[in-house]
Design a protein around this motif. Structure first.
Motif, PDB file in Angstrom:
ATOM      1  N   PRO A 225     -15.800  15.092  32.468  1.00 20.73           N
ATOM      2  CA  PRO A 225     -15.490  14.912  31.051  1.00 20.73           C
ATOM      3  C   PRO A 225     -15.420  13.444  30.679  1.00 20.73           C
ATOM      4  N   ALA A 226     -15.971  13.107  29.525  1.00 19.70           N
ATOM      5  CA  ALA A 226     -15.915  11.725  29.034  1.00 19.70           C
ATOM      6  C   ALA A 226     -14.586  11.544  28.314  1.00 19.70           C
ATOM      7  N   VAL A 227     -13.548  11.381  29.103  1.00 21.15           N
ATOM      8  CA  VAL A 227     -12.184  11.387  28.562  1.00 21.15           C
ATOM      9  C   VAL A 227     -11.502  10.060  28.853  1.00 21.15           C
ATOM     10  N   ASP A 228     -10.893   9.481  27.834  1.00 20.23           N
ATOM     11  CA  ASP A 228     -10.011   8.329  28.005  1.00 20.23           C
ATOM     12  C   ASP A 228      -8.614   8.876  28.271  1.00 20.23           C
ATOM     13  N   GLN A 229      -8.060   8.558  29.440  1.00 19.02           N
ATOM     14  CA  GLN A 229      -6.782   9.129  29.862  1.00 19.02           C
ATOM     15  C   GLN A 229      -5.650   8.124  29.666  1.00 19.02           C
ATOM     16  N   TYR A 230      -4.559   8.587  29.056  1.00 24.31           N
ATOM     17  CA  TYR A 230      -3.405   7.720  28.793  1.00 24.31           C
ATOM     18  C   TYR A 230      -2.118   8.464  29.099  1.00 24.31           C
ATOM     19  N   TYR A 231      -1.071   7.692  29.341  1.00 24.94           N
ATOM     20  CA  TYR A 231       0.268   8.282  29.427  1.00 24.94           C
ATOM     21  C   TYR A 231       1.268   7.357  28.750  1.00 24.94           C
ATOM     22  N   SER A 368      -2.416   9.620  38.776  1.00 28.97           N
ATOM     23  CA  SER A 368      -3.379   8.595  38.380  1.00 28.97           C
ATOM     24  C   SER A 368      -4.276   8.207  39.548  1.00 28.97           C
ATOM     25  N   ARG A 369      -3.681   8.082  40.746  1.00 32.39           N
ATOM     26  CA  ARG A 369      -4.491   7.761  41.928  1.00 32.39           C
ATOM     27  C   ARG A 369      -5.506   8.871  42.213  1.00 32.39           C
ATOM     28  N   SER A 370      -5.070  10.115  42.037  1.00 28.39           N
ATOM     29  CA  SER A 370      -5.973  11.247  42.268  1.00 28.39           C
ATOM     30  C   SER A 370      -7.130  11.232  41.274  1.00 28.39           C
ATOM     31  N   MET A 371      -6.826  10.927  40.007  1.00 27.78           N
ATOM     32  CA  MET A 371      -7.889  10.914  38.998  1.00 27.78           C
ATOM     33  C   MET A 371      -8.882   9.787  39.235  1.00 27.78           C
ATOM     34  N   GLU A 372      -8.401   8.689  39.824  1.00 36.05           N
ATOM     35  CA  GLU A 372      -9.328   7.596  40.139  1.00 36.05           C
ATOM     36  C   GLU A 372     -10.343   8.052  41.185  1.00 36.05           C
ATOM     37  N   LYS A 373      -9.876   8.883  42.132  1.00 38.96           N
ATOM     38  CA  LYS A 373     -10.786   9.421  43.149  1.00 38.96           C
ATOM     39  C   LYS A 373     -11.736  10.451  42.558  1.00 38.96           C
ATOM     40  N   ILE A 374     -11.176  11.360  41.753  1.00 40.49           N
ATOM     41  CA  ILE A 374     -11.952  12.515  41.288  1.00 40.49           C
ATOM     42  C   ILE A 374     -12.848  12.168  40.110  1.00 40.49           C
ATOM     43  N   LEU A 375     -12.304  11.456  39.134  1.00 44.14           N
ATOM     44  CA  LEU A 375     -13.032  11.179  37.899  1.00 44.14           C
ATOM     45  C   LEU A 375     -13.509   9.741  37.785  1.00 44.14           C
ATOM     46  N   GLY A 376     -13.039   8.879  38.701  1.00 47.30           N
ATOM     47  CA  GLY A 376     -13.487   7.499  38.687  1.00 47.30           C
ATOM     48  C   GLY A 376     -12.716   6.585  37.766  1.00 47.30           C
ATOM     49  N   SER A 377     -11.604   7.080  37.191  1.00 49.98           N
ATOM     50  CA  SER A 377     -10.799   6.228  36.305  1.00 49.98           C
ATOM     51  C   SER A 377      -9.336   6.612  36.396  1.00 49.98           C
ATOM     52  N   LYS A 378      -8.474   5.611  36.335  1.00 49.90           N
ATOM     53  CA  LYS A 378      -7.037   5.843  36.364  1.00 49.90           C
ATOM     54  C   LYS A 378      -6.539   6.328  35.006  1.00 49.90           C
ATOM     55  N   ILE A 379      -5.300   6.802  35.000  1.00 50.32           N
ATOM     56  CA  ILE A 379      -4.631   7.140  33.747  1.00 50.32           C
ATOM     57  C   ILE A 379      -3.923   5.879  33.271  1.00 50.32           C
TER      58      ILE A 379
END
Length: 633
Positions: A225-231, A368-379
């Motif tokens: 997904p082309a998603v910008d992730q934020y928290y 966030s670390r997991s998303m960097e591995k899976i999706l290529g970008s941190k939260i």
């Protein structure tokens, strides 16, 4: 999750009872990873090592064969567990145990499933194990603890399953995993699932299993997904205010908001409607007819906000969603990927925003670390939208709405307008004098032109537009409808959750901060305590007559310690455990029964480790204070 439409669950030779259970859950076709795993785990084909992405249906891949073997009687009912599943986190532990329980046919009584994990009463878990259980799902630390207490016997385990092995490696659990594996009988079968296969995992596989083929889910990877992730990090009571600002500040909000419970979805949808938003809730208690009506309204954009539980959102395929909001954080990375994957499709970018509580900061870091591995970008950390920024967005949206209502609107730069009043912008599009015949010619109704002409003659062009805007959008243009928010800055959360200051404020401004680090961690003081350190609110301590800092206050087995670090400092159980591991010189599995409070925490340690931790604290004035917990008054 990619389904294999050329296969069905019935093709694996599953019993009718298990097929009925899968049908009730809405399972129709197996995913690609299930197609790989099911036949091998249902047959006697040795070990199974699979490299599989998050969100591929791994739990069902190993859960269904386990339940089937119990139903067939191949794994028999007994006092000691016959299968052990290790997971990296307690959230995943609970999710896996519940998911497998949903595969168990009614009336069979097997397998009995026990979840064991830290942060919950170990006494309750011990009682469950003593009653007898066939399947244990647990975290490595708690499993080790129960083994050492001689209440978890693994010599009868036939199936040993590691879920999200790479996460366990990242969290430092693999030493415990190896020790646990040595306690399981040598004839056991091993199934290991991991999104990645780093060298340490491969080394452990070769050491304990030998050379074995590593299978990989070769199904085409779903488009990321082309998603910008934020928290954002927020107090619980500030979440609705911040959510209102996010919705109002968006150019065109059309999104899903995820809650953890059915009651939570209803409550949030109600509060959003009361705030003037077109919102509805969807969850498992709705009838099929009500669910379909709700979805029809959402798909047609009669409602722009759908508040949902994860279960109710399964299978939803809504196009052009702009936002996914995590009102409650998901329990695991698989659920997170499922949630945010509903936006950012078909070449359009989407936004995923998580409203994180201070105590959840550690979970967010891991996610966030997991998303960097899976999706290529941190939260990414996101600041609370200011009222000024929200009002600018509202103003631009109103200008665009009004101009689009004209018969032939001229293009104007809505984003670049920054200082002119709304009335002046819109009035500039209307002649100073609007003859009735011109108005009637350009309007869809002759009466509209006459009303416009009359208003302009009576009030003048600018005042007429101002009056119309006020009547139609007045409430939206009132900044006082937004409340204040206590905002945390990213730098307030240092590595490990320490060094956190507590702020109040409106637009991100700091009302106050603690004077120094030791006080910032809360020396146990909170309103109404009159400066006394808090008293442990749990069970009485064993040596009630001993002085707190005296060695005699410790039992030979374990001791309860007070830590001046709590939820309001942005810390969770993981941060408390890390501190006590460092101070007491013990592994994480020996830090037990962590009880988080607003300004402090309590935990149990071996007696000698508690002594070391107290001594360490006396020589480390910049760290949160650690001392023996006071007995109850």
């Amino acid at each position: 999750m990619t389904n294999d439409n050329n296969s069905s669950f019935s093709s694996f030779g599953l019993s009718d009872a298990v097929l009925d259970a899968l049908s009730r859950k809405g399972f129709t076709a197996p995913s690609s990873i299930q197609t790989i795993a099911l036949p091998r785990l249902l047959a006697d084909e040795g070990h199974l090592i699979v490299k599989a992405r998050t969100g591929t249906g791994k739990t069902a891949a190993f859960g269904i064969p386990l339940v089937e073997r119990f139903v067939r009687g191949e794994l028999t009912k007994g006092h000691a567990p016959r299968a052990l599943i290790l997971t990296p986190t307690r959230e995943l532990c609970l999710q896996v145990s519940r998911e497998i329980a949903s595969f168990v046919p009614p009336g069979t009584g097997v397998p009995r499933i026990t979840a064991v994990y830290g942060g919950a009463s170990i006494r309750t878990q011990i009682l469950d194990l003593k009653r007898g259980t066939e399947l244990v799902v647990g975290t490595p630390g708690r499993v080790m603890d129960l083994m050492e207490r001689k209440v978890l016997e693994l010599s009868s385990v036939d199936w040993f399953i590691l879920d999200e092995a790479d996460e366990m490696l990242d969290m430092g659990f693999f030493e415990d995993v190896e020790k646990i594996m040595t306690q399981v009988k040598s004839e056991r079968r091993v199934a290991l699932f991991s999104a990645t296969m780093p060298d340490p995992i491969l080394k452990i596989i070769r050491k304990n299993i030998g050379e074995v083929e590593i299978l990989e889910d070769e199904a085409p990877e779903d488009e990321k997904p082309a998603v910008d992730q934020y928290y954002l990090v927020l107090k619980r009571e500030d979440r609705l205010e911040v959510l209102r600002r996010i919705i109002d500040g968006a150019e065109d909000f059309y999104g899903l908001i995820f809650c953890a419970t059915k009651a939570g979805t209803d409550e949030l949808a109600r509060r959003l409607v009361e705030s003037g938003f077109a919102a509805e809730a969807i969850h498992g208690d709705l009838t099929q007819e009500a669910r379909e009506r709700t979805l029809r309204r959402f798909r047609s954009k009669q409602t722009a906000i759908l508040v949902a539980t994860d279960v109710a959102a399964r299978g939803l395929d809504i196009e052009r969603l702009t936002h996914v909001i995590n009102w409650d954080l998901p329990n695991d990375r698989e659920t997170y990927v499922h949630r945010i994957g509903r936006t950012g499709r078909a070449g359009r970018r989407g936004r995923a925003i998580s409203l994180t509580l201070p105590a959840e900061r550690g979970r967010m870091t891991q996610l966030s670390r997991s998303m960097e591995k899976i999706l290529g970008s941190k939260i990414q950390f996101m600041k609370v939208p200011t009222v000024k920024a929200v009002m600018k967005a509202v103003r631009a949206r109103i200008v665009a709405d009004v101009c689009s209502a004209l018969p032939e609107p001229e293009e104007i730069e809505t984003e670049s307008q920054s200082v002119e009043p709304v009335a002046e912008i819109v009035a500039a599009e209307i002649p100073a004098k609007l003859p009735t015949e011109v108005a009637e010619e350009n309007s869809s109704s002759p009466f509209l032109g006459k009303v416009c002409h009359q208003l302009i003659e009576t009030l003048g062009a600018e005042k007429a537009v101002e009056a119309l805007i006020s009547a139609s959008y007045g409430e939206l243009l009132d900044p006082s409808r937004y409340g204040t928010v206590t905002e945390f800055a990213e730098e307030d959360f240092q590595k490990g959750g320490f060094g956190v200051s507590r702020f109040g404020g409106t637009e991100g401004g700091r009302k106050s901060a603690y004077r120094d680090k030791r006080q910032g961690f809360g020396s146990g003081r909170s309103p109404g305590r009159e400066g006394r350190p808090p008293v442990h609110e749990g069970r009485p301590q064993r040596h009630e007559g001993a002085r707190r800092d005296s060695p005699d206050a410790l039992s030979d087995a374990s001791a309860r310690v007070y830590v001046g670090l709590g939820r309001q400092h942005g810390a969770g159980a993981k941060e408390v455990a890390n501190l006590l591991m460092k101070a007491g010189g013990v592994p994480g599995r020996l830090v037990d029964a962590i009880e988080m409070k607003d300004f402090c925490a309590f935990a149990s340690l071996p007696a000698e480790a508690a002594r070391k931790a107290c001594a360490f604290s006396r020589n480390a004035p910049n760290d949160p204070p650690i001392r023996l917990a006071s007995p109850r008054n």
